[in-house]
Design a protein around this motif. Sequence first.
Motif, PDB file in Angstrom:
ATOM      1  N   PHE A   1       5.828 -13.953   4.610  1.00  0.00           N
ATOM      2  CA  PHE A   1       4.498 -14.392   4.199  1.00  0.00           C
ATOM      3  C   PHE A   1       4.484 -14.565   2.686  1.00  0.00           C
ATOM      4  CE2 PHE A   1       0.355 -13.138   2.445  1.00  0.00           C
ATOM      5  CZ  PHE A   1      -0.439 -14.121   3.013  1.00  0.00           C
ATOM      6  N   GLN A   2       3.996 -15.667   2.216  1.00  0.00           N
ATOM      7  CA  GLN A   2       3.930 -15.931   0.781  1.00  0.00           C
ATOM      8  C   GLN A   2       2.490 -15.767   0.317  1.00  0.00           C
ATOM      9  OE1 GLN A   2       6.461 -16.478  -1.197  1.00  0.00           O
ATOM     10  NE2 GLN A   2       8.047 -16.610   0.369  1.00  0.00           N
ATOM     11  N   PRO A   3       2.174 -14.640  -0.325  1.00  0.00           N
ATOM     12  CA  PRO A   3       0.799 -14.440  -0.783  1.00  0.00           C
ATOM     13  C   PRO A   3       0.485 -15.353  -1.956  1.00  0.00           C
ATOM     14  CG  PRO A   3       2.211 -12.698  -1.613  1.00  0.00           C
ATOM     15  CD  PRO A   3       3.056 -13.533  -0.699  1.00  0.00           C
ATOM     16  N   PRO A   4      -0.782 -15.618  -2.201  1.00  0.00           N
ATOM     17  CA  PRO A   4      -1.137 -16.434  -3.362  1.00  0.00           C
ATOM     18  C   PRO A   4      -0.733 -15.738  -4.650  1.00  0.00           C
ATOM     19  CG  PRO A   4      -3.080 -15.387  -2.404  1.00  0.00           C
ATOM     20  CD  PRO A   4      -1.963 -15.153  -1.443  1.00  0.00           C
ATOM     21  N   GLU A   5      -0.419 -16.526  -5.656  1.00  0.00           N
ATOM     22  CA  GLU A   5      -0.031 -15.957  -6.941  1.00  0.00           C
ATOM     23  C   GLU A   5      -1.205 -15.180  -7.531  1.00  0.00           C
ATOM     24  OE1 GLU A   5       2.825 -15.847  -8.570  1.00  0.00           O
ATOM     25  OE2 GLU A   5       3.815 -16.794  -6.867  1.00  0.00           O
ATOM     26  N   ASN A   6      -0.966 -13.919  -7.823  1.00  0.00           N
ATOM     27  CA  ASN A   6      -2.001 -13.112  -8.454  1.00  0.00           C
ATOM     28  C   ASN A   6      -1.345 -12.005  -9.259  1.00  0.00           C
ATOM     29  OD1 ASN A   6      -1.192 -11.253  -6.482  1.00  0.00           O
ATOM     30  ND2 ASN A   6      -2.802 -11.934  -5.085  1.00  0.00           N
ATOM     31  N   SER A   7      -2.157 -11.116  -9.765  1.00  0.00           N
ATOM     32  CA  SER A   7      -1.655 -10.115 -10.694  1.00  0.00           C
ATOM     33  C   SER A   7      -1.297  -8.807 -10.018  1.00  0.00           C
ATOM     34  CB  SER A   7      -2.707  -9.859 -11.783  1.00  0.00           C
ATOM     35  OG  SER A   7      -3.927  -9.455 -11.195  1.00  0.00           O
ATOM     36  N   CYS A   8      -1.386  -8.720  -8.703  1.00  0.00           N
ATOM     37  CA  CYS A   8      -1.002  -7.499  -8.003  1.00  0.00           C
ATOM     38  C   CYS A   8      -0.385  -7.864  -6.665  1.00  0.00           C
ATOM     39  CB  CYS A   8      -2.188  -6.557  -7.838  1.00  0.00           C
ATOM     40  SG  CYS A   8      -3.498  -7.196  -6.784  1.00  0.00           S
ATOM     41  N   PRO A   9       0.413  -6.983  -6.090  1.00  0.00           N
ATOM     42  CA  PRO A   9       1.094  -7.300  -4.836  1.00  0.00           C
ATOM     43  C   PRO A   9       0.135  -7.430  -3.668  1.00  0.00           C
ATOM     44  CG  PRO A   9       1.490  -5.017  -5.482  1.00  0.00           C
ATOM     45  CD  PRO A   9       0.776  -5.658  -6.622  1.00  0.00           C
ATOM     46  N   ALA A  10       0.588  -8.123  -2.639  1.00  0.00           N
ATOM     47  CA  ALA A  10      -0.208  -8.272  -1.425  1.00  0.00           C
ATOM     48  C   ALA A  10      -0.312  -6.927  -0.707  1.00  0.00           C
ATOM     49  CB  ALA A  10       0.443  -9.305  -0.502  1.00  0.00           C
ATOM     50  N   GLU A  11      -1.345  -6.789   0.112  1.00  0.00           N
ATOM     51  CA  GLU A  11      -1.463  -5.582   0.928  1.00  0.00           C
ATOM     52  C   GLU A  11      -0.257  -5.498   1.854  1.00  0.00           C
ATOM     53  OE1 GLU A  11      -4.037  -8.818   2.870  1.00  0.00           O
ATOM     54  OE2 GLU A  11      -3.633  -8.064   0.842  1.00  0.00           O
ATOM     55  N   ARG A  12       0.130  -4.242   2.207  1.00  0.00           N
ATOM     56  CA  ARG A  12       1.331  -4.065   3.018  1.00  0.00           C
ATOM     57  C   ARG A  12       1.435  -2.656   3.564  1.00  0.00           C
ATOM     58  NH1 ARG A  12       5.585  -5.851  -1.071  1.00  0.00           N
ATOM     59  NH2 ARG A  12       3.810  -7.080  -1.760  1.00  0.00           N
ATOM     60  N   SER A  13       2.244  -2.517   4.615  1.00  0.00           N
ATOM     61  CA  SER A  13       2.634  -1.226   5.168  1.00  0.00           C
ATOM     62  C   SER A  13       4.132  -1.255   5.431  1.00  0.00           C
ATOM     63  CB  SER A  13       1.890  -0.935   6.474  1.00  0.00           C
ATOM     64  OG  SER A  13       0.496  -0.863   6.278  1.00  0.00           O
TER      65      SER A  13
ATOM     66  N   VAL B   1      -0.348   6.813  -4.919  1.00  0.00           N
ATOM     67  CA  VAL B   1      -0.216   6.332  -3.542  1.00  0.00           C
ATOM     68  C   VAL B   1      -0.500   4.839  -3.528  1.00  0.00           C
ATOM     69  CG1 VAL B   1      -1.274   6.385  -1.247  1.00  0.00           C
ATOM     70  CG2 VAL B   1      -0.746   8.531  -2.436  1.00  0.00           C
ATOM     71  N   PHE B   2       0.377   4.079  -2.890  1.00  0.00           N
ATOM     72  CA  PHE B   2       0.193   2.623  -2.824  1.00  0.00           C
ATOM     73  C   PHE B   2       0.300   2.128  -1.387  1.00  0.00           C
ATOM     74  CE2 PHE B   2       2.188  -1.606  -2.560  1.00  0.00           C
ATOM     75  CZ  PHE B   2       1.123  -2.353  -3.046  1.00  0.00           C
ATOM     76  N   GLY B   3      -0.587   1.192  -1.051  1.00  0.00           N
ATOM     77  CA  GLY B   3      -0.500   0.457   0.199  1.00  0.00           C
ATOM     78  C   GLY B   3      -0.727   1.308   1.426  1.00  0.00           C
ATOM     79  N   GLY B   4      -0.146   0.872   2.537  1.00  0.00           N
ATOM     80  CA  GLY B   4      -0.328   1.539   3.817  1.00  0.00           C
ATOM     81  C   GLY B   4      -1.451   0.914   4.622  1.00  0.00           C
ATOM     82  N   CYS B   5      -1.754   1.537   5.753  1.00  0.00           N
ATOM     83  CA  CYS B   5      -2.783   1.042   6.654  1.00  0.00           C
ATOM     84  C   CYS B   5      -3.932   2.039   6.731  1.00  0.00           C
ATOM     85  CB  CYS B   5      -2.187   0.819   8.045  1.00  0.00           C
ATOM     86  SG  CYS B   5      -3.324   0.062   9.220  1.00  0.00           S
TER      87      CYS B   5
END
Length: 407
Positions: free
Chosen positions: A22-34, A335-339
């Motif tokens: 998946f290619q997230p839109p260009e932005n200043s932080c990473p895409a959500e993820r687990s 803590v980063f990301g997760g569901c």
Amino acid sequence: MADENEELQADEELPAAAEDSFQPPENSCPAERSGHVAVTDGHCMFVWGGYKNAEVRGFYDFYLPKDEIWIYSMETGRWNKKKTEGDVPPSMSGSCAVCVDKVLYLFGGHHAHGNTNKFYMLHSSSKDKVLQWVRVECQGVPPSSKDKLGVWVYKNKLIFFGGYGYSPEGKPLGTFEFDETSFWNSTQPRGWNDHVHVLDSETFTWSQPITTGKSPSPRAAHACATVGNRGYVFGGRYRDSRMNDLYYLNLDTWEWNEIITQGLCPVGRSWHSLTPVSSDHLFLFGGFTTDKQPLSDAWIYCISKNEWKQFEHNYSEKPRLWHTACASDEGEVIVFGGCANNLLAHQKAAHSNEILVFSLQPKSLVRLCLEAVICFKEMLASSWNCLPKHLLHSVNQRFGSNNTSGS
């Protein structure tokens, strides 16, 4: 999303995500993820991999791009993305990673075609815009292909424990137990193990120590932490159970010890995090219960007192599972990301890209002063040039940051 039978078959592994990233839109932080990995050198956190939901060509689960590393500055709260080249690992979830002397080591994981037991390294201290992955051809007999395992770092050794994956070849030391439901729902059945494998980071040679004492049951999606010469492991899933047992392995003598704690204890869970925050304390956060409930509780285990204490915090409405947690030099756990909901339910999983900051000790005087300077920036800006250069740099970095920590 996965139904109950699919969940049992996969032992906390969703149906394979789409092979295309998946290619997230260009932005200043990473895409959500687990299911990603995150490691730290004490100052920065390096995030790679994982997957998220996206409605593209009928697919809903997509791996995140394999050729990028997101770097989070624990000082400024700013994200920076770097591209990677070389022997880039496949897009994966459930891999295991550590950072030692500015080198990121990556092992195992689950990709679109199954599990792997390949080993990779990435020099994270490079000043280049593009970082180089190297696939290391190790000597000796490697662990079986698997994911959702744990790792300890001690001296020049990386010690891997447990996981869920394919049956090992030969007769490894320890126990491997097939997941019976995987026989009818997979071309290559998988199962749980309690194997201990050691990789020498100087010679890149695999070995298996002979352990003594009462070893933990086979498990996956557990959490590991190293304190001194002890490798701690808490919880994880085995068959239908998500456990709350605590063990440590003496990394000098290879003796297992089960720890029977006094008083209150966290409920059984998997997909949680366990982070060493001092020579006497471990920090536990989040996870997923046997009843499939996401958790937002935090606990501190005191080694010398052999007791758990619940840690009060402001994120009780922010449950997390299959997230990552890294300790900073300032006594914080990032803590980063997760569901945030039941990852295995039919509704769309609530993956996150939010950062939660847990302060486990008072802030340093320098940190408090810098935050005061930022807070009263309009009043003090004309005097900033009076600061020493390294403090002025910190102020400028913080002033221009895109801090999304929500702390």
